[in-house]
Write an enzyme that holds these catalytic residues in place. Structure first.
Site, mmCIF file in Angstrom:
data_model
loop_
_atom_site.group_PDB
_atom_site.id
_atom_site.type_symbol
_atom_site.label_atom_id
_atom_site.label_comp_id
_atom_site.label_asym_id
_atom_site.label_seq_id
_atom_site.Cartn_x
_atom_site.Cartn_y
_atom_site.Cartn_z
ATOM 1 N N TYR A 192 4.073 5.497 10.178
ATOM 2 C CA TYR A 192 4.470 4.247 10.827
ATOM 3 C C TYR A 192 5.112 3.254 9.862
ATOM 4 O O TYR A 192 5.604 2.210 10.273
ATOM 5 C CB TYR A 192 3.235 3.594 11.491
ATOM 6 C CG TYR A 192 2.044 3.561 10.548
ATOM 7 C CD1 TYR A 192 1.902 2.550 9.594
ATOM 8 C CD2 TYR A 192 1.079 4.568 10.584
ATOM 9 C CE1 TYR A 192 0.845 2.542 8.706
ATOM 10 C CE2 TYR A 192 0.009 4.572 9.695
ATOM 11 C CZ TYR A 192 -0.102 3.556 8.771
ATOM 12 O OH TYR A 192 -1.150 3.560 7.889
ATOM 13 N N HIS A 218 -3.487 4.644 5.095
ATOM 14 C CA HIS A 218 -4.743 3.900 5.092
ATOM 15 C C HIS A 218 -5.818 4.677 4.336
ATOM 16 O O HIS A 218 -6.574 4.110 3.559
ATOM 17 C CB HIS A 218 -5.182 3.648 6.536
ATOM 18 C CG HIS A 218 -6.527 3.045 6.640
ATOM 19 N ND1 HIS A 218 -6.816 1.796 6.134
ATOM 20 C CD2 HIS A 218 -7.691 3.515 7.174
ATOM 21 C CE1 HIS A 218 -8.093 1.519 6.359
ATOM 22 N NE2 HIS A 218 -8.640 2.535 6.980
ATOM 23 N N ARG A 272 0.862 -1.183 0.000
ATOM 24 C CA ARG A 272 0.000 0.000 0.000
ATOM 25 C C ARG A 272 0.898 1.231 0.000
ATOM 26 O O ARG A 272 1.584 1.493 0.973
ATOM 27 C CB ARG A 272 -0.871 -0.037 1.261
ATOM 28 C CG ARG A 272 -2.035 0.918 1.293
ATOM 29 C CD ARG A 272 -2.629 0.989 2.697
ATOM 30 N NE ARG A 272 -1.715 1.702 3.585
ATOM 31 C CZ ARG A 272 -1.749 1.647 4.920
ATOM 32 N NH1 ARG A 272 -2.635 0.886 5.535
ATOM 33 N NH2 ARG A 272 -0.878 2.324 5.642
#
Ligand code: TPP
Ligand code: TPP
Ligand code: MG
Ligand code: MG
Lengths: 347, 326, 326, 347
Positions: D274, D266, D262
């Site tokens: 992170y 998100h 990814r």
């Protein structure tokens, strides 16, 4: 039906008929103790069947006939500080944890002096002072709960392991998956005994899953797994003992598949007409108590007289237990309204 | 101390309880490194370490199940749902395991499940729900729904110290509202579970409400002063066990009641409160007990639709006027 | 044709719908070879074959999920819960997937989930539940609760033909009651979903009820004749969408209402019905709207406890007398 | 953090940097079509990011940057009568099924003319006439639903397969397990693409599970499984094509793990702080579109001019799409109250 039978057969690795049981270091005395639990399990259930026929049992009655070695062997491997969450067919586990037959009887008969005072049924009771957690009916639910028990033990610096059971049918629940994966990723000492008795109610495992043995599920979570002869109490004991050791040493969860067979119907009302007769005959030969008896005699760990004496003693004990249970009244109606909320610490 | 927001108050409560009671620990998705989707646990991983701040797999049922087991062993787990809507996946564990446990076999289950609920943030149907309506039926559960920052802190602390399973439904619309900034009381500032708060004393009509709707009620009350209508506003704060006495007291005083909640109307908390009023304060009633809720539809996404769906000040003012002249 | 029991009526409805519409099929645990834990599907495997009578793994969520998928494709799945309590494990699929689907993107989900609910059979907390109370809040769901054999048959057929997800909660206490044996009407005998039935015409007080409690109400009515109290009994039959008009009509007529249901009182259907009455028939009320339900405890096992827990004729008669003299 | 990184690294079998993509029989023309979908996926998301920055997107915005080959490659292997249930990161799947960018844009912008008329958000829409089923947010839920679609297809005598997706994080849900086991035991043609992109929001797979690759889960259900380079559109296509064939021929479900990454947070608001920077750098090299471009050029299946023309054409199309989407109003408020119950057949 015969198709079902055929397709079921090969899915279920044959359990040896042989009397040669698994190797163990257990002393003769402890093996005789194991024998006592096995008999207590079976003989209590016989008494419960009687009570059921006398209409003393208020709800349904569930039997573990033929599977006693799974409950007894696994529970016997636990230490006093370990915690176990048994299911409805794990009477033997309760006994090994020190539960008295009258407690179970009063539960079935909904009496005031039973552990839940008539509020809940059969094995639906727990007692953390004896390391027991009560199940709920929804299969699978106990698995994450017992993962939580294991996690708490570790956080509290105890070296306890947590153990619970699931049937072949119960492995199809979401909680089986979530609970095991959770335990795996947290690496907590959870032992899951998968009691593969070939049927979930009337449903053979061929309609429950497409795999041949449940032990492959262990690798799906990256945890240890073993498949054992569930009708050999020593095999179950030894596999659990190793899993307990692994858990205590930080080795995480273990899944143990115990291959066994349900010798009665799903519950007392069910004549299990859907199970081919030959299967019962085949598995009768592998009866876990008969096999263990033959083992004890053959290995010279007990004489027939020893075994008879154990049986006679249990019989006598059960007379007292039945009387005590029957002497307990139904609970007073007001009790229905009490105890929804906790007002003081339970632990 | 400086006034803080509703979400900061929640974080403070968590932080302080973690500091003062080592039995407290947390399980949640992305609560560690990330500090939680809404930052309720920001900084906690560093302070309390990964043993007490557990980043969870996406397994709501196992999160709650694990918390149940740990709670029975004497710990005080706090489970975060990333959005409270996902509590649906833990329904069975909460409704059947946690709630009935003490009644069934006497074992307490002291845990908290908390998370962001509520609409008004264009979250659509799966990021806007108010699950108190369905959980209120569950025996053995407690349900808390704070509407102010100080209540959020004080009630969350009480929830963590409670011996029972407590569902703590925060309203995400309130999380960062500057108007809600409040100075926290000295010390614990515990707010008891089961006690409603008379948020506004009035004479003419009682609005019984909680959560984000509390502020709708208070704003409406201000607007209605001009009409000469004096609203009393009762903030329930706890849904279960409900402070029935407080509900009945305000209705007995004003003789008129609107129950204002942000939930679909059928099977709502509003309906339950209204039924209690109709049964137990009937003789004092001067007008019908009115529920002002959402329609029985899923929660729509588009601003025009969600605004039509949600109760608001205009709708409340209109209802009050209607009822006041009944 | 000979009179048949409630469970036979259910089996008949299933059988006939299977015969007349090949889109209908069933999923359930032990419904094939075994014919179902309560024999509702006895003989069906032989008649309809394993493609349409699917013995399921113990996976309530997947059972419902699978039914949703099949329903969207144009089939008419009927899911049996072995005991309705296990529907808890499918909560998310029903509440979040099936219910909101048509509103969200216009796709209908014509399925039925049916099974034995209710207490009085010493089933304890996990084999006695009445889930209508919690599902009533779910947008898009329909909920049916038949109280007679003919209604069971006629409503189940309507449920299967409905284009929406219908929860069909049978009362297992009624399954084999000889008193409930009834001759089935000729033909389909469809009973419309959403229509209550005036089970007894009376003058003095309305008892609004359904399911097993219908018979408690009717028996109480007989007993109260001696007192000169003439009860009207409304059988809701459908919980969602509720026949609000029928509820209001009976209350407007008698001026007094008791809502009698077998559920824990908080968050109950009774509360919802009562709130509607208090809001919409207020002017007609001569006395408080009373809910006669179960206490907010889990369902206890022991006969003495369960009898104390459940509403019954004595309790209803006492309430009626109390209310009649209000 | 660096510990997390380390523990994550080895769990995730490295995807080759090489431009040598999987073997395929797809013609040059069809490969150029694939390329078009990949670009459409990425370029639409770029437009959505713009709209997001202009505050035109009402809720959150989710990106599939770096994962386009998974959606596009898998969807491209389906036939017109197959049915697919995509998730939020499967924009490419929607395009392959014939959805127009404006539909997605209007969904994000909550406009009246979007497929749900503003009732639901982003990719939360379906349309069975195009073989699309809408997800709900609760991860895992679509898996049993798509098993039901596959079952229905078989009962109706169609030869369709059903396909859906799940992230590495979503595999931890109960429905993943129940749904796959159900599909397995019923032997229905369900294809599950497990999109293993290393993270679930901020959670690395090392905290999600204890296993190294998700393909082992296939054996837990007794179904076919394959793990593929998810940044190779041809590999994804070929694996799916085989699974489709298997499903159509009665071979039951297939689990395909697509290993990918990814490349954004998100959601648009998440800067993915992170995620160790090196991972982004490493995976940038493996960008599925760049790789496919190099492949097309190297194999002589397209010239740079061809590719530029495709890009230009999409760009133009997207101008029109954005305009059309922006021209749509918000829905009228009354629509909020309509459509809870179906009153006529949808299919
Ligand atoms: C979630 C759930 N669904 C359904 C049931 C009903 N039920 C009780 S026991 C049983 C069969 C269990 O089979 P298995 O897990 O193999 O255990 P066994 O009875 O063979 O010991 C079923 C379906 C249940 N208890 N829980
Ligand atoms: C049951 C459930 N719990 C929590 C969430 C909140 N949530 C949305 S996406 C997400 C992470 C998903 O990770 P993964 O499945 O790996 O998919 P990815 O985002 O990587 O594509 C989470 C936790 C959810 N959607 N569903
Ligand atoms: Mg079994
Ligand atoms: Mg992921």
């Amino acid at each position: 039906m015969s198709k079902m039978n055929k397709s079921w057969g090969p899915l279920h690795p044959a359990v040896e008929k042989t009397d040669r049981l698994a190797k163990t270091d257990l002393s003769g005395e402890r093996q005789r103790e194991l024998y006592g639990y096995l008999k207590l399990n079976r003989m209590t259930e016989d008494r419960l069947s009687n009570l059921y026929r006398q209409n003393k049992v208020v709800g349904g009655l569930y039997s573990s006939r033929g599977q006693e070695a799974v409950s007894v062997g696994s529970a016997y491997a636990l230490g006093p500080d370990d915690v176990v969450g048994p299911l409805i067919r794990n009477l033997g586990t309760y006994f090994v944890r020190g539960v008295k037959p009258r407690e179970i009887m009063m539960q079935y008969m909904a009496r005031a002096d039973g552990p839940t005072g008539g509020k809940d049924v059969n094995t639906h009771f727990g007692d953390l002072s004896r390391g027991l957690v009560a199940p709920i009916s929804m299969l699978g639910s106990l698995i994450p709960v017992m993962a939580g028990v294991a996690l708490a033990g570790r956080m509290q610096g105890k070296s306890l392991v947590a153990m619970t059971y699931i049937g072949d049918g119960g492995t199809s629940t979401g909680d089986f998956h979530e609970g095991l994966n959770f335990a795996a990723v947290l690496d907590v000492p959870l032992i899951l005994i998968v009691e593969n008795n070939g049927y979930a109610y009337s449903t053979p495992i061929s309609k429950q899953m497409k795999i041949k043995s449940l032990v492959v599920r262990a690798s799906a979570y990256g945890i240890a797994g073993e498949s054992v002869d569930g009708n050999d109490v020593l095999a179950v004991y030894e596999a659990t003992r190793k899993a307990v050791e692994r858990g205590r040493n930080g080795g995480g969860p273990t899944l143990i598949e115990a291959r066994t067979f349900r010798m009665k119907g799903h519950a007392e009302h069910d004549d299990a007409g859907y199970v081919p007769k030959e299967l019962f005959e085949e598995w009768k030969e592998k009866d876990p108590i008969d096999r263990f008896e033959r083992h004890l005699l053959a290995e010279g760990l007990a004489t027939q007289e020893d075994l008879d004496a154990i049986t006679a003693q249990i019989d006598e004990e059960l007379n007292r237990e039945v009387d005590a249970a029957l002497a307990s009244p139904f609970p007073p109606p007001e009790r229905a309204f009490e105890g929804v909320y906790a007002v003081e610490e339970s632990v | 101390m400086a006034p803080i927001t509703y979400i900061e108050a929640i974080r403070q409560a968590l932080w302080e309880e973690m500091e003062s009671d080592e039995r407290v620990f947390m399980i949640g998705q992305d609560i560690g490194t990330y500090g939680g989707a809404f930052r309720a646990t920001a900084g906690m991983l560093d302070r309390f370490g990964p043993k007490r701040i557990i980043d969870s797999p996406i397994s709501e049922s196992a999160m709650v199940g694990t918390a149940i087991g740990a709670a029975m062993m004497g710990l005080r787990p706090v489970v975060e749902m990333q959005f409270i809507d996902f509590i649906a996946c833990a329904w069975n564990q909460l409704f059947n395991f946690a709630g009935p446990n003490h009644y069934r076999w006497g074992q307490s289950v002291p845990l908290v499940v908390r998370g962001p609920s509520g609409g008004g943030v264009r979250g659509s149907n799966f990021h806007s729900q108010n699950p108190e309506s369905v959980f209120q039926h569950g025996p053995g559960l407690k349900i808390v729904v704070p509407g102010t920052a100080a209540d959020a802190r004080g009630l969350l602390k009480s929830a963590i110290r409670d011996l029972n399973p407590v569902l703590f439904f925060e309203h995400k619309f309130l999380y960062r509202r500057p108007q809600l900034k409040q100075e926290m009381p000295e010390g614990d500032g515990l707010v008891p579970i089961g006690k409603a708060n008379l948020a506004r004393v009035g004479r003419d009509l009682s609005v019984v409400t909680y959560g984000a709707m509390l502020h709708v009620a208070l704003e409406a009350a201000g607007r209605l002063e001009a009409d000469g209508i004096d609203l009393e506003v009762l903030d329930l704060r706890t849904i279960k066990p409900l402070d029935e006495e407080a509900v009945l007291a305000t209705v007995r005083k004003t003789g008129r009641a609107i129950v204002l909640t942000e939930e679909q109307i059928t099977g709502s908390v509003a309906g339950d409160v209204s039924a209690r009023i109709a049964e137990k304060a009937f003789a004092w009633l001067d007008s019908p007990v009115v529920r002002l809720c959402c329609p029985d539809t899923p929660i729509p996404y588009s601003p025009t639709l969600e605004d039509a769906y949600l109760p608001n000040v205009d709708k409340l003012v209109a209802k009050v006027r209607e009822l006041a002249s009944y």
